[in-house]
Design an enzyme around this catalytic site. Structure first.
Site, PDB file in Angstrom:
ATOM      1  N   SER A  59     -39.740 -43.538 -65.424  1.00  0.00           N
ATOM      2  CA  SER A  59     -39.439 -44.308 -64.212  1.00  0.00           C
ATOM      3  C   SER A  59     -38.913 -43.507 -63.035  1.00  0.00           C
ATOM      4  CB  SER A  59     -38.455 -45.436 -64.540  1.00  0.00           C
ATOM      5  OG  SER A  59     -39.096 -46.430 -65.287  1.00  0.00           O
ATOM      6  N   LYS A  74     -30.576 -46.759 -56.759  1.00  0.00           N
ATOM      7  CA  LYS A  74     -31.453 -47.757 -57.369  1.00  0.00           C
ATOM      8  C   LYS A  74     -30.648 -48.999 -57.745  1.00  0.00           C
ATOM      9  CE  LYS A  74     -34.854 -48.064 -61.159  1.00  0.00           C
ATOM     10  NZ  LYS A  74     -35.473 -47.316 -62.275  1.00  0.00           N
ATOM     11  N   SER A 114     -40.180 -47.269 -62.531  1.00  0.00           N
ATOM     12  CA  SER A 114     -39.475 -48.362 -61.910  1.00  0.00           C
ATOM     13  C   SER A 114     -38.563 -47.960 -60.756  1.00  0.00           C
ATOM     14  CB  SER A 114     -38.639 -49.101 -62.973  1.00  0.00           C
ATOM     15  OG  SER A 114     -37.634 -48.262 -63.502  1.00  0.00           O
TER      16      SER A 114
END
Length: 470
Positions: A179, A80, A155
């Site tokens: 997330s 990420k 996210s």
């Protein structure tokens, strides 16, 4: 190509050892799939094919010499964009951030590099990870491969999309209010938010003790293999566990017979649950009874801790934006700016009260709950994926605040317990539903064990292309 893409990390290791498959073949296959699907889904923000192939070639050489670094050597992974990767930028979804290469690996990234993993790229996220959907000023909109008119959640948006499409086997995400679990639920993959501190973090997140790191994968075993690597200590994180983690694969086949499991459809709140999600997750919970566990419908008994979350969350957003002037803020996600402005008004006493007293009270209540129940089951989310380009669904009565459709995830960031999202079926529109499995603080192994038992009993359909697009 489809045959290679369908292989798990565990299967790849066996094939590498038998010299029936090469890490270079796997890397080239993953690159080809990314190039095929990326125009549709937009899951990546950084890629460097030369780096990927070089890492794969090094892994191939080690396997041929009989010097493999372990079961993950040569396994393709993604990272990420809020986690450091040496030589690649870390922009956290923000167009204002520098595109200069980061100078060192984050702890979890370092552990995967040490294990011989092959880095495919960095995945998309909303700006500073502030919300549960997948668009940002930096990369635009990321789309859900089950239906590209819907969003993947956030996210860890790109990570979940990459997992769903088998663009790699292990995908590092972060979870400050859901997330990892939110996008895992929307994209029909497995996602684990480990116990806080089990996976070291550096640099520290502005969300502080809410922020966890964890894997998104297609199988529970792959997540366990990832945890064996990324859960090892790192001196840069003073809040992280100092011990070497257990072998999380050891108990995956033990099942759930004899466990005491609580099923809570709403966590005792007035959460609005989509009827199909309610039915699918209830059926999933009853599966554990069929597997030999005791399943009782009972709520943990706490009030919605949204005020605690937002005190800490908004203050973190304010910290993230404190050096950005009005000109810069005008180029940022307006919702993030608004949350930061709320955080700027949080006084120190209210922050400390939320950080210490409110958080501890809820954690203590859940610790007492787990004296009665080994695990807690809930829906991961109360609804399926909704239209892209929105922070909240157009219909359903959830209002304009994205946290109102995530009421079942963020309590366990406050308590810091392990929680996993497990796919458990499809709605009539063909969108995934997800069951959340929550364990007592530190009992990540039991969460993985239960998830593996469910996965064996209820194998989940896989999507190998955006099924409503290509």
């Amino acid at each position: 190509m489809a045959a290679i893409a369908s292989l798990s990390a565990a299967e790849l290791g066996d094939l590498y050892a038998a010299r029936e498959l090469s890490p270079v073949e796997v890397a080239r296959d993953a690159i080809a799939r990314i190039e095929r699907f990326e125009p549709e889904v937009n899951a990546f923000v950084v890629r460097d094919e030369s780096v990927t192939i070089a890492m794969a070639q090094a892994a191939e050489a080690r396997w041929l010499k009989g010097e493999a670094l372990g079961p993950l050597d040569g396994v393709p992974v993604t990272i990420k964009d809020n986690l450091g990767v040496s030589g690649w930028p870390m922009r956290r979804g923000s167009a204002l951030a520098s595109d200069a290469p980061f100078q060192q690996d984050a702890p979890a990234t370092a552990r995967l590099r040490e294990a011989g993993c092959v880095f495919l790229g960095k995945t998309t996220m909303p700006e500073y990870g502030w919300k549960g959907v997948g668009d940002s000023p930096l990369s635009g909109i990321t789309r859900n491969p089950w239906d590209v008119s819907t969003g993947p959640g956030g996210s860890s948006s790109g990570a979940a999309v990459a997992a769903a499409l088998n663009l790699g086997c292990i995908h590092l995400g972060t979870d400050g209010a859901g997330s990892v679990r939110i996008p895992a639920a929307f994209c029909g993959v497995f996602g684990l938010k480990p116990t806080y501190g089990r996976v070291p973090a550096w640099p520290a997140s502005v969300m502080g003790f809410l922020a966890h790191l964890g894997p998104l994968t297609r199988t529970v075993r792959d997540a366990a293999l990832a945890m064996n690597a990324i859960g090892r200590p790192d001196a840069r994180d003073m809040t992280a566990f100092k011990d070497v983690p257990p072998d999380y694969t050891a108990a995956l086949d033990r099942g759930v017979r004899g466990l005491r499991i609580a099923w809570s459809p709403r966590l005792g709140s007035d959460a609005l649950i989509d009827p199909e999600i309610a039915a699918l997750t209830h059926a999933a919970a009853l599966t554990f009874r069929e597997l030999g566990a005791t399943v009782e419908e009972v709520d943990p008994g706490f009030d919605d801790p949204i005020a605690t979350l937002m005190t800490l969350w908004s203050a973190g957003a304010a910290l993230a934006l404190r050096s950005i002037d009005a000109v810069g803020r005008a180029q940022m996600d307006p919702g993030l700016v608004a949350v930061a402005q709320i955080g700027e008004r949080v006084d120190s006493a209210a922050y400390v009260d939320a950080l210490l007293y409110q958080r501890n009270a809820l954690a203590h209540q859940m610790a007492q709950f787990h004296e009665r129940f080994d695990l807690l089951l809930t829906p991961t989310l109360p609804l399926p994926a909704f239209a892209v380009g929105r922070n909240t669904p157009e219909h359903g009565g959830y209002g304009e605040d994205w946290t109102r459709w995530t009421p079942l995830t963020y309590p366990f960031n406050i308590t810091q317990q392990p929680a996993a999202a497990v796919p458990c079926g499809l709605t009539s529109a063909g969108l995934p539903a997800s069951l959340q499995i929550v364990g007592a603080f530190g009992n990540d192994a039991l969460v993985l064990q239960a998830a593996a038992a469910f996965e064996t009993a209820r194998p989940f359909a896989r999507v190998d292309a955006p099924i409503k697009s290509i």
